[in-house]
Design a protein around this motif. Structure first.
Motif, PDB file in Angstrom:
ATOM      1  N   ALA A  72      53.007  32.401  13.532  1.00  0.00           N
ATOM      2  CA  ALA A  72      54.309  32.438  12.848  1.00  0.00           C
ATOM      3  C   ALA A  72      55.446  32.411  13.864  1.00  0.00           C
ATOM      4  CB  ALA A  72      54.408  33.684  11.970  1.00  0.00           C
ATOM      5  N   VAL A  73      55.329  33.179  14.928  1.00  0.00           N
ATOM      6  CA  VAL A  73      56.350  33.214  15.971  1.00  0.00           C
ATOM      7  C   VAL A  73      56.479  31.831  16.616  1.00  0.00           C
ATOM      8  CG1 VAL A  73      56.874  34.127  18.280  1.00  0.00           C
ATOM      9  CG2 VAL A  73      56.232  35.691  16.425  1.00  0.00           C
ATOM     10  N   ARG A  74      55.347  31.194  16.887  1.00  0.00           N
ATOM     11  CA  ARG A  74      55.366  29.861  17.493  1.00  0.00           C
ATOM     12  C   ARG A  74      56.094  28.868  16.561  1.00  0.00           C
ATOM     13  NH1 ARG A  74      50.846  29.943  19.874  1.00  0.00           N
ATOM     14  NH2 ARG A  74      49.609  29.909  17.981  1.00  0.00           N
ATOM     15  N   GLU A  75      55.780  28.900  15.260  1.00  0.00           N
ATOM     16  CA  GLU A  75      56.413  27.993  14.291  1.00  0.00           C
ATOM     17  C   GLU A  75      57.924  28.239  14.202  1.00  0.00           C
ATOM     18  OE1 GLU A  75      54.407  28.278  10.498  1.00  0.00           O
ATOM     19  OE2 GLU A  75      52.456  27.980  11.457  1.00  0.00           O
ATOM     20  N   ILE A  76      58.319  29.489  14.199  1.00  0.00           N
ATOM     21  CA  ILE A  76      59.752  29.830  14.126  1.00  0.00           C
ATOM     22  C   ILE A  76      60.463  29.342  15.386  1.00  0.00           C
ATOM     23  CG2 ILE A  76      61.394  31.762  14.149  1.00  0.00           C
ATOM     24  CD1 ILE A  76      59.379  33.184  12.185  1.00  0.00           C
ATOM     25  N   ARG A  77      59.864  29.581  16.538  1.00  0.00           N
ATOM     26  CA  ARG A  77      60.493  29.147  17.795  1.00  0.00           C
ATOM     27  C   ARG A  77      60.573  27.625  17.895  1.00  0.00           C
ATOM     28  NH1 ARG A  77      58.144  33.800  21.599  1.00  0.00           N
ATOM     29  NH2 ARG A  77      60.046  35.052  21.648  1.00  0.00           N
ATOM     30  N   GLU A  78      59.584  26.923  17.333  1.00  0.00           N
ATOM     31  CA  GLU A  78      59.590  25.459  17.383  1.00  0.00           C
ATOM     32  C   GLU A  78      60.629  24.855  16.441  1.00  0.00           C
ATOM     33  OE1 GLU A  78      55.531  24.417  16.553  1.00  0.00           O
ATOM     34  OE2 GLU A  78      54.884  24.875  18.600  1.00  0.00           O
ATOM     35  N   ASN A  79      61.118  25.626  15.493  1.00  0.00           N
ATOM     36  CA  ASN A  79      62.109  25.125  14.551  1.00  0.00           C
ATOM     37  C   ASN A  79      63.254  26.125  14.443  1.00  0.00           C
ATOM     38  OD1 ASN A  79      63.446  23.748  12.587  1.00  0.00           O
ATOM     39  ND2 ASN A  79      61.685  23.587  11.204  1.00  0.00           N
ATOM     40  N   PRO A  80      64.106  26.171  15.476  1.00  0.00           N
ATOM     41  CA  PRO A  80      65.150  27.204  15.537  1.00  0.00           C
ATOM     42  C   PRO A  80      66.289  27.033  14.529  1.00  0.00           C
ATOM     43  CG  PRO A  80      65.332  25.717  17.398  1.00  0.00           C
ATOM     44  CD  PRO A  80      64.093  25.324  16.653  1.00  0.00           C
ATOM     45  N   ARG A  81      66.439  25.851  13.944  1.00  0.00           N
ATOM     46  CA  ARG A  81      67.530  25.618  12.983  1.00  0.00           C
ATOM     47  C   ARG A  81      67.015  24.853  11.765  1.00  0.00           C
ATOM     48  NH1 ARG A  81      69.696  26.263  17.634  1.00  0.00           N
ATOM     49  NH2 ARG A  81      71.783  26.379  18.365  1.00  0.00           N
ATOM     50  N   ASP A 136      56.251  35.625   3.579  1.00  0.00           N
ATOM     51  CA  ASP A 136      57.617  35.700   3.052  1.00  0.00           C
ATOM     52  C   ASP A 136      58.655  35.518   4.150  1.00  0.00           C
ATOM     53  OD1 ASP A 136      56.582  36.190   0.511  1.00  0.00           O
ATOM     54  OD2 ASP A 136      56.825  38.369   0.676  1.00  0.00           O
ATOM     55  N   VAL A 137      58.406  36.083   5.316  1.00  0.00           N
ATOM     56  CA  VAL A 137      59.344  35.946   6.429  1.00  0.00           C
ATOM     57  C   VAL A 137      59.458  34.470   6.809  1.00  0.00           C
ATOM     58  CG1 VAL A 137      59.799  36.478   8.870  1.00  0.00           C
ATOM     59  CG2 VAL A 137      58.996  38.280   7.319  1.00  0.00           C
ATOM     60  N   LYS A 138      58.330  33.778   6.864  1.00  0.00           N
ATOM     61  CA  LYS A 138      58.359  32.347   7.178  1.00  0.00           C
ATOM     62  C   LYS A 138      59.132  31.583   6.096  1.00  0.00           C
ATOM     63  CE  LYS A 138      54.497  30.463   8.468  1.00  0.00           C
ATOM     64  NZ  LYS A 138      53.075  30.136   8.647  1.00  0.00           N
ATOM     65  N   PHE A 139      58.926  31.936   4.842  1.00  0.00           N
ATOM     66  CA  PHE A 139      59.668  31.288   3.760  1.00  0.00           C
ATOM     67  C   PHE A 139      61.169  31.526   3.934  1.00  0.00           C
ATOM     68  CE2 PHE A 139      61.935  31.477  -0.237  1.00  0.00           C
ATOM     69  CZ  PHE A 139      61.655  30.220  -0.768  1.00  0.00           C
ATOM     70  N   LEU A 140      61.548  32.778   4.203  1.00  0.00           N
ATOM     71  CA  LEU A 140      62.970  33.091   4.386  1.00  0.00           C
ATOM     72  C   LEU A 140      63.570  32.293   5.546  1.00  0.00           C
ATOM     73  CD1 LEU A 140      62.872  36.971   3.876  1.00  0.00           C
ATOM     74  CD2 LEU A 140      63.944  35.296   2.355  1.00  0.00           C
ATOM     75  N   TRP A 141      62.773  32.075   6.596  1.00  0.00           N
ATOM     76  CA  TRP A 141      63.265  31.331   7.753  1.00  0.00           C
ATOM     77  C   TRP A 141      63.380  29.832   7.459  1.00  0.00           C
ATOM     78  CZ3 TRP A 141      65.809  32.361  11.979  1.00  0.00           C
ATOM     79  CH2 TRP A 141      65.915  31.385  12.967  1.00  0.00           C
ATOM     80  N   PHE A 142      62.315  29.269   6.918  1.00  0.00           N
ATOM     81  CA  PHE A 142      62.257  27.814   6.750  1.00  0.00           C
ATOM     82  C   PHE A 142      62.892  27.306   5.461  1.00  0.00           C
ATOM     83  CE2 PHE A 142      58.699  28.598   9.689  1.00  0.00           C
ATOM     84  CZ  PHE A 142      59.118  27.795  10.734  1.00  0.00           C
ATOM     85  N   GLU A 143      62.820  28.078   4.376  1.00  0.00           N
ATOM     86  CA  GLU A 143      63.253  27.587   3.068  1.00  0.00           C
ATOM     87  C   GLU A 143      64.509  28.277   2.534  1.00  0.00           C
ATOM     88  OE1 GLU A 143      61.684  24.978   1.857  1.00  0.00           O
ATOM     89  OE2 GLU A 143      60.193  25.060   3.453  1.00  0.00           O
ATOM     90  N   SER A 144      64.803  29.442   3.026  1.00  0.00           N
ATOM     91  CA  SER A 144      65.973  30.180   2.564  1.00  0.00           C
ATOM     92  C   SER A 144      67.026  30.162   3.673  1.00  0.00           C
ATOM     93  CB  SER A 144      65.572  31.604   2.168  1.00  0.00           C
ATOM     94  OG  SER A 144      66.651  32.280   1.574  1.00  0.00           O
ATOM     95  N   ASP A 145      67.924  31.112   3.665  1.00  0.00           N
ATOM     96  CA  ASP A 145      69.062  31.094   4.598  1.00  0.00           C
ATOM     97  C   ASP A 145      68.958  32.096   5.745  1.00  0.00           C
ATOM     98  OD1 ASP A 145      70.255  29.078   3.149  1.00  0.00           O
ATOM     99  OD2 ASP A 145      71.439  30.443   1.922  1.00  0.00           O
ATOM    100  N   LEU A 146      67.779  32.639   5.985  1.00  0.00           N
ATOM    101  CA  LEU A 146      67.625  33.617   7.066  1.00  0.00           C
ATOM    102  C   LEU A 146      68.127  33.063   8.401  1.00  0.00           C
ATOM    103  CD1 LEU A 146      66.523  36.432   7.845  1.00  0.00           C
ATOM    104  CD2 LEU A 146      64.317  35.346   8.277  1.00  0.00           C
ATOM    105  N   SER A 147      67.853  31.787   8.664  1.00  0.00           N
ATOM    106  CA  SER A 147      68.248  31.193   9.947  1.00  0.00           C
ATOM    107  C   SER A 147      69.758  31.034  10.095  1.00  0.00           C
ATOM    108  CB  SER A 147      67.571  29.830  10.127  1.00  0.00           C
ATOM    109  OG  SER A 147      68.019  28.924   9.139  1.00  0.00           O
ATOM    110  N   LEU A 148      70.491  31.193   9.002  1.00  0.00           N
ATOM    111  CA  LEU A 148      71.955  31.124   9.090  1.00  0.00           C
ATOM    112  C   LEU A 148      72.559  32.437   9.580  1.00  0.00           C
ATOM    113  CD1 LEU A 148      72.719  29.247   5.737  1.00  0.00           C
ATOM    114  CD2 LEU A 148      72.446  28.269   8.050  1.00  0.00           C
ATOM    115  N   TYR A 149      71.790  33.527   9.469  1.00  0.00           N
ATOM    116  CA  TYR A 149      72.326  34.855   9.795  1.00  0.00           C
ATOM    117  C   TYR A 149      71.626  35.525  10.975  1.00  0.00           C
ATOM    118  CZ  TYR A 149      74.574  34.039   5.392  1.00  0.00           C
ATOM    119  OH  TYR A 149      75.321  33.460   4.395  1.00  0.00           O
ATOM    120  N   PHE A 150      70.445  35.033  11.333  1.00  0.00           N
ATOM    121  CA  PHE A 150      69.686  35.604  12.441  1.00  0.00           C
ATOM    122  C   PHE A 150      69.334  34.511  13.440  1.00  0.00           C
ATOM    123  CE2 PHE A 150      68.997  38.818   9.260  1.00  0.00           C
ATOM    124  CZ  PHE A 150      68.862  39.995   9.970  1.00  0.00           C
TER     125      PHE A 150
END
Length: 185
Positions: A172-181, A136-150
């Motif tokens: 998961a951390v590696r994927e998030i860091r590789e796609n910061p926006r 769910d955290v990955k979904f919020l980061w990649f598909e929702s708007d989590l990256s707009l606020y964090f």
């Protein structure tokens, strides 16, 4: 400690609602919304900071924190736009749904809280993250708007606070860091 925090949140919510009611009588809407939004924003900012100051968030702590955040989210109702009686017609009122007082053909009413409390959406997303599994955290980061606020680092910190370190967390951390926006692409 849990009971004292619950009581403190109740006191804060009552205080904000009391101040908002008093100010509503004497301030124009824009000044009222700014003043009330400042109070709400102060609470949101404090709660966000307190979560990030934790060294670890177990499942029970995350659930308890999310419950507290959802209580604060009840302040959304202060910022629901009130209908303008000058633009209301008797024929429209006849079409209102009797169960909830809304017109079934109209758009849902969206509270304006985030316009007057800039940390509001961040607090709401924090609550979501605390109630989420890693997928769910990955979904919020990649598909929702989590990256707009964090920021990336804030999400990584939350992942490290909330989940035991293992291969799935590292991935998961590696994927998030590789796609910061992800929302800008």
């Amino acid at each position: 400690m849990h009971d004292s925090l619950e009581e403190a949140i109740k006191v804060v919510l009552v205080h904000i609602r009391t101040q908002a009611a008093l100010w509503e009588k004497i301030l124009p809407y824009s000044a009222w919304a700014s003043a009330t939004g400042s109070l709400v924003n102060a609470v949101a900012t404090k709660l966000i900071t307190d979560v990030f100051d934790l060294s670890d968030i177990g499942v029970d702590e995350a659930e308890r924190t999310a419950t507290i955040l959802s209580r604060v989210e009840s302040l959304d109702d202060l910022f629901i736009p009130k209908p303008d009686p000058a633009h209301s017609s008797p024929s429209k009122n006849k079409n209102k749904n009797s169960t909830n007082g809304t017109d079934p053909d109209s758009d849902p009413v969206v509270p304006l809280t985030s316009q007057f409390a800039d940390k509001w959406m961040k607090m709401k997303f924090l609550s979501e993250v605390l109630q989420s599994n890693l997928k769910d955290v990955k979904f919020l980061w990649f598909e929702s708007d989590l990256s707009l606020y964090f920021t990336v680092e804030e999400v990584v910190d939350l992942v490290h606070l909330s989940f035991e370190k293992n291969a799935a967390v590292r991935q998961a951390v590696r994927e998030i860091r590789e796609n910061p926006r992800p929302r800008e692409e």
